[in-house]
Design a protein around this motif. Structure first.
Motif, PDB file in Angstrom:
ATOM      1  N   ASN A  48       2.386   6.507   3.983  1.00  0.00           N
ATOM      2  CA  ASN A  48       1.404   5.830   3.146  1.00  0.00           C
ATOM      3  C   ASN A  48       1.632   6.104   1.666  1.00  0.00           C
ATOM      4  O   ASN A  48       1.384   5.247   0.815  1.00  0.00           O
ATOM      5  CB  ASN A  48      -0.014   6.255   3.537  1.00  0.00           C
ATOM      6  N   SER A  49       2.112   7.321   1.353  1.00  0.00           N
ATOM      7  CA  SER A  49       2.345   7.665  -0.054  1.00  0.00           C
ATOM      8  C   SER A  49       3.432   6.791  -0.660  1.00  0.00           C
ATOM      9  O   SER A  49       3.444   6.546  -1.873  1.00  0.00           O
ATOM     10  CB  SER A  49       2.720   9.150  -0.188  1.00  0.00           C
ATOM     11  N   ILE A  50       4.363   6.285   0.178  1.00  0.00           N
ATOM     12  CA  ILE A  50       5.415   5.403  -0.332  1.00  0.00           C
ATOM     13  C   ILE A  50       4.798   4.102  -0.844  1.00  0.00           C
ATOM     14  O   ILE A  50       5.275   3.500  -1.803  1.00  0.00           O
ATOM     15  CB  ILE A  50       6.463   5.119   0.755  1.00  0.00           C
ATOM     16  N   GLY A  51       3.702   3.670  -0.207  1.00  0.00           N
ATOM     17  CA  GLY A  51       3.031   2.448  -0.635  1.00  0.00           C
ATOM     18  C   GLY A  51       2.452   2.533  -2.029  1.00  0.00           C
ATOM     19  O   GLY A  51       2.180   1.508  -2.658  1.00  0.00           O
ATOM     20  N   ASP A  52       2.256   3.753  -2.530  1.00  0.00           N
ATOM     21  CA  ASP A  52       1.726   3.942  -3.887  1.00  0.00           C
ATOM     22  C   ASP A  52       2.820   3.959  -4.941  1.00  0.00           C
ATOM     23  O   ASP A  52       2.540   4.146  -6.127  1.00  0.00           O
ATOM     24  CB  ASP A  52       0.932   5.257  -3.961  1.00  0.00           C
ATOM     25  N   THR A  53       4.080   3.807  -4.530  1.00  0.00           N
ATOM     26  CA  THR A  53       5.201   3.866  -5.464  1.00  0.00           C
ATOM     27  C   THR A  53       5.797   2.476  -5.666  1.00  0.00           C
ATOM     28  O   THR A  53       5.480   1.541  -4.941  1.00  0.00           O
ATOM     29  CB  THR A  53       6.320   4.789  -4.940  1.00  0.00           C
ATOM     30  N   LYS A  54       6.653   2.368  -6.664  1.00  0.00           N
ATOM     31  CA  LYS A  54       7.494   1.169  -6.849  1.00  0.00           C
ATOM     32  C   LYS A  54       8.897   1.607  -6.496  1.00  0.00           C
ATOM     33  O   LYS A  54       9.558   2.295  -7.277  1.00  0.00           O
ATOM     34  CB  LYS A  54       7.435   0.692  -8.294  1.00  0.00           C
TER      35      LYS A  54
ATOM     36  N   ARG B 296       7.619   1.168  13.837  1.00  0.00           N
ATOM     37  CA  ARG B 296       6.611   0.118  13.936  1.00  0.00           C
ATOM     38  C   ARG B 296       5.685   0.089  12.721  1.00  0.00           C
ATOM     39  O   ARG B 296       5.271   1.128  12.225  1.00  0.00           O
ATOM     40  CB  ARG B 296       5.767   0.327  15.200  1.00  0.00           C
ATOM     41  N   GLY B 297       5.358  -1.117  12.285  1.00  0.00           N
ATOM     42  CA  GLY B 297       4.362  -1.276  11.223  1.00  0.00           C
ATOM     43  C   GLY B 297       4.799  -0.822   9.852  1.00  0.00           C
ATOM     44  O   GLY B 297       3.962  -0.587   8.979  1.00  0.00           O
ATOM     45  N   LEU B 298       6.124  -0.704   9.615  1.00  0.00           N
ATOM     46  CA  LEU B 298       6.596  -0.179   8.331  1.00  0.00           C
ATOM     47  C   LEU B 298       6.109  -0.998   7.136  1.00  0.00           C
ATOM     48  O   LEU B 298       5.649  -0.411   6.146  1.00  0.00           O
ATOM     49  CB  LEU B 298       8.121  -0.079   8.334  1.00  0.00           C
ATOM     50  N   PRO B 299       6.199  -2.348   7.145  1.00  0.00           N
ATOM     51  CA  PRO B 299       5.735  -3.098   5.976  1.00  0.00           C
ATOM     52  C   PRO B 299       4.290  -2.783   5.604  1.00  0.00           C
ATOM     53  O   PRO B 299       3.931  -2.746   4.426  1.00  0.00           O
ATOM     54  CB  PRO B 299       5.902  -4.562   6.402  1.00  0.00           C
ATOM     55  N   ARG B 300       3.454  -2.552   6.608  1.00  0.00           N
ATOM     56  CA  ARG B 300       2.054  -2.221   6.354  1.00  0.00           C
ATOM     57  C   ARG B 300       1.915  -0.886   5.633  1.00  0.00           C
ATOM     58  O   ARG B 300       1.095  -0.735   4.723  1.00  0.00           O
ATOM     59  CB  ARG B 300       1.293  -2.183   7.691  1.00  0.00           C
ATOM     60  N   PHE B 301       2.755   0.082   6.024  1.00  0.00           N
ATOM     61  CA  PHE B 301       2.686   1.412   5.407  1.00  0.00           C
ATOM     62  C   PHE B 301       3.178   1.412   3.966  1.00  0.00           C
ATOM     63  O   PHE B 301       2.614   2.075   3.105  1.00  0.00           O
ATOM     64  CB  PHE B 301       3.518   2.425   6.211  1.00  0.00           C
ATOM     65  N   VAL B 302       4.275   0.700   3.707  1.00  0.00           N
ATOM     66  CA  VAL B 302       4.936   0.834   2.401  1.00  0.00           C
ATOM     67  C   VAL B 302       4.514  -0.238   1.406  1.00  0.00           C
ATOM     68  O   VAL B 302       5.098  -0.359   0.321  1.00  0.00           O
ATOM     69  CB  VAL B 302       6.479   0.836   2.551  1.00  0.00           C
ATOM     70  N   GLY B 303       3.491  -1.014   1.721  1.00  0.00           N
ATOM     71  CA  GLY B 303       2.962  -1.985   0.778  1.00  0.00           C
ATOM     72  C   GLY B 303       3.959  -3.094   0.488  1.00  0.00           C
ATOM     73  O   GLY B 303       4.661  -3.590   1.363  1.00  0.00           O
ATOM     74  N   GLY B 304       4.045  -3.465  -0.763  1.00  0.00           N
ATOM     75  CA  GLY B 304       4.910  -4.573  -1.151  1.00  0.00           C
ATOM     76  C   GLY B 304       6.330  -4.169  -1.471  1.00  0.00           C
ATOM     77  O   GLY B 304       7.112  -4.993  -1.969  1.00  0.00           O
ATOM     78  N   ASN B 305       6.705  -2.922  -1.206  1.00  0.00           N
ATOM     79  CA  ASN B 305       8.058  -2.476  -1.524  1.00  0.00           C
ATOM     80  C   ASN B 305       9.095  -3.178  -0.648  1.00  0.00           C
ATOM     81  O   ASN B 305       8.893  -3.319   0.559  1.00  0.00           O
ATOM     82  CB  ASN B 305       8.181  -0.960  -1.353  1.00  0.00           C
ATOM     83  N   PRO B 306      10.226  -3.602  -1.237  1.00  0.00           N
ATOM     84  CA  PRO B 306      11.272  -4.267  -0.453  1.00  0.00           C
ATOM     85  C   PRO B 306      11.940  -3.293   0.510  1.00  0.00           C
ATOM     86  O   PRO B 306      12.003  -2.080   0.248  1.00  0.00           O
ATOM     87  CB  PRO B 306      12.260  -4.750  -1.516  1.00  0.00           C
ATOM     88  N   ILE B 307      12.455  -3.813   1.630  1.00  0.00           N
ATOM     89  CA  ILE B 307      13.041  -2.972   2.680  1.00  0.00           C
ATOM     90  C   ILE B 307      14.469  -3.419   2.966  1.00  0.00           C
ATOM     91  O   ILE B 307      14.740  -4.596   3.195  1.00  0.00           O
ATOM     92  CB  ILE B 307      12.189  -3.029   3.961  1.00  0.00           C
TER      93      ILE B 307
ATOM     94  N   LYS C 263      17.127  -1.779  -8.380  1.00  0.00           N
ATOM     95  CA  LYS C 263      16.809  -2.169  -9.748  1.00  0.00           C
ATOM     96  C   LYS C 263      16.215  -1.010 -10.552  1.00  0.00           C
ATOM     97  O   LYS C 263      15.175  -1.144 -11.210  1.00  0.00           O
ATOM     98  CB  LYS C 263      15.853  -3.371  -9.756  1.00  0.00           C
ATOM     99  N   GLY C 264      16.880   0.153 -10.452  1.00  0.00           N
ATOM    100  CA  GLY C 264      16.462   1.331 -11.209  1.00  0.00           C
ATOM    101  C   GLY C 264      15.335   2.125 -10.595  1.00  0.00           C
ATOM    102  O   GLY C 264      14.928   3.159 -11.132  1.00  0.00           O
ATOM    103  N   ARG C 265      14.808   1.673  -9.461  1.00  0.00           N
ATOM    104  CA  ARG C 265      13.672   2.363  -8.838  1.00  0.00           C
ATOM    105  C   ARG C 265      14.144   3.486  -7.915  1.00  0.00           C
ATOM    106  O   ARG C 265      15.319   3.586  -7.577  1.00  0.00           O
ATOM    107  CB  ARG C 265      12.830   1.365  -8.032  1.00  0.00           C
TER     108      ARG C 265
ATOM    109  N   SER D  18      15.278   8.337 -11.787  1.00  0.00           N
ATOM    110  CA  SER D  18      15.005   7.952 -10.403  1.00  0.00           C
ATOM    111  C   SER D  18      15.635   8.930  -9.420  1.00  0.00           C
ATOM    112  O   SER D  18      16.568   9.652  -9.758  1.00  0.00           O
ATOM    113  CB  SER D  18      15.516   6.531 -10.126  1.00  0.00           C
ATOM    114  N   SER D  19      15.103   8.920  -8.201  1.00  0.00           N
ATOM    115  CA  SER D  19      15.563   9.846  -7.162  1.00  0.00           C
ATOM    116  C   SER D  19      15.667   9.142  -5.824  1.00  0.00           C
ATOM    117  O   SER D  19      15.087   8.076  -5.600  1.00  0.00           O
ATOM    118  CB  SER D  19      14.590  11.021  -7.020  1.00  0.00           C
ATOM    119  N   LEU D  20      16.414   9.764  -4.924  1.00  0.00           N
ATOM    120  CA  LEU D  20      16.476   9.360  -3.524  1.00  0.00           C
ATOM    121  C   LEU D  20      15.675  10.372  -2.721  1.00  0.00           C
ATOM    122  O   LEU D  20      15.816  11.581  -2.925  1.00  0.00           O
ATOM    123  CB  LEU D  20      17.926   9.308  -3.062  1.00  0.00           C
ATOM    124  N   PHE D  21      14.821   9.895  -1.817  1.00  0.00           N
ATOM    125  CA  PHE D  21      13.960  10.773  -1.033  1.00  0.00           C
ATOM    126  C   PHE D  21      14.284  10.632   0.454  1.00  0.00           C
ATOM    127  O   PHE D  21      14.284   9.518   0.998  1.00  0.00           O
ATOM    128  CB  PHE D  21      12.488  10.426  -1.254  1.00  0.00           C
TER     129      PHE D  21
END
Length: 369
Positions: free
Chosen positions: A67-73, A91-102, A162-164, A215-218
């Motif tokens: 869920n915390s990923i959904g608060d990031t860009k 399962r349900g990854l888009p819901r967890f990560v908000g509008g972030n691209p996958i 894109k730099g994120r 930026s970082s990789l997590f």
């Protein structure tokens, strides 16, 4: 401020280091703090002795991290195991990560037979992902173990982030940490070595790896998908179930009312249909035994834990079985046993019963190969 005074995190699994209690996560002996990079006792045991203690991170912690990923860009990279695509799906990854691209990454491509068409496999992954509710930006095939596809993955990540920041996510045992270690070694950061092993749930918290000044990789903990067979067997049996070399398909020409046992882990009954091939895609270490359907119960009762193994006799006595019934249509289809592999049918239809330990998922899909 010295190392003893500041909070330290294990570079292997990401857990906070502590020196007081050997029984709790994050323990490291005080002398370990003198090293340039600090790893916890659990990671030390995995690396040097191939043994792991029980993971205590709960489902709520996994959900919190996702869920915390959904608060990031950021760019989210979902890693799946090609050999266990359905069982390793998050399962349900888009819901967890908000509008972030996958970005979707299929790991362990080296385990598939050599004749698999890669372009067809990518298209199959796109369609399967769409059926599961995900439309990824791109699909990349890699082998973290062999280094195959890493350049293509790096190019795709750089193009789409894109730099994120980048978050790498997936269920346990898809090879996330191995993949990141391959990236680190390829690009000169070999002093950072994330713990990898065959044990589910090796990474225990988010591990941050700087990419540049902004930026970082997590690396995130693997989410436990409890319907995988790997969670139903003893740790020493994982090496028999999880392939370590390209799969050699095994073909069995079956008549109706015949049964095949995969060790003592699964039973496939061909109940009704014309004579046809059943093609098994499993670890090369697993034995398959054929018998008549009428004698299957007797064979299992007599030989479970011995001829029909893994699991061993003691564990076999405790198994409670689930049965899945399929009316497989004509054409090419796979019966998939989560965490074990799949059986391809290319005939004119068949009625098949599949028996697996209770809680393991079994499904039917269009053929991967």
């Amino acid at each position: 401020m010295d190392k003893q005074e500041m909070e330290l995190y294990c570079v292997g699994c990401g857990v906070a280091i502590q020196t007081e209690n050997r029984e709790k996560l994050g323990y490291a002996p005080p002398q370990a703090l003198e090293r340039e990079t600090v790893i916890c006792q659990r990671c030390h045991r995995i690396k040097h002795y191939n043994e792991a203690s029980t993971v205590t991170l709960g489902d709520d912690d996994f959900v919190r991290i996702l869920n915390s990923i959904g608060d990031t860009k950021s760019l989210v990279v979902q890693v799946v195991d090609i050999f266990d695509f359905n069982g390793s799906w998050l399962r349900g990854l888009p819901r967890f990560v908000g509008g972030n691209p996958i970005l979707l990454v299929g790991n362990k491509v080296d385990l598939l037979p050599k004749n698999v068409n890669r372009n067809r496999l990518v298209n199959w992954m796109r369609k399967s992902a769409a059926d599961l509710g995900l439309k990824p930006l791109d699909v990349v095939l890699v082998s973290a173990r062999k280094g195959e596809g890493i350049d293509r993955l790096v190019a795709a990540m750089n193009e789409h982030r894109k730099g994120r920041d980048i978050y790498i996510v997936g269920v346990t045992n898809v090879g996330k940490s191995s993949l990141i270690n391959r990236l680190l070694k390829q690009f000169g950061e070999s002093e950072m070595d994330i713990t990898t092993s065959q044990f589910p749930g090796t990474t225990l918290d988010v591990i941050e790896i700087p990419l540049d000044t902004t930026s970082s990789l997590f690396d995130t903990p693997g989410i436990v998908n409890r319907d995988q067979l790997v969670h139903k067997v003893a740790p020493q049996e994982l090496k028999l179930i999880m392939p370590d070399k390209p799969i050699k398909p095994r073909v069995y020409q079956l008549n109706a009312e015949q049964t095949l046992f995969v060790g003592g882990l699964a039973r496939i009954d061909f109940v009704k249909g014309e004579r046809q091939p059943f093609v098994f895609y499993l670890s090369n270490h697993l034995n398959v035994h054929r018998t008549k359907l009428a004698k299957a119960d007797e064979l299992y009762a007599k030989h479970k834990g011995e001829l029909l193994a893994p699991p061993g006799r003691e564990a076999a006595e405790k198994i409670v079985w689930d049965t899945f019934t399929f009316k497989v249509p004509s054409g090419t289809h796979d019966i998939v046993i989560s965490g074990l592999g799949w059986i391809a049918l290319h005939g004119k239809g068949a009625n098949v019963n599949v028996h697996v330990p209770k809680g393991v998922a079994v499904g039917l899909r269009h053929s991967l190969i």
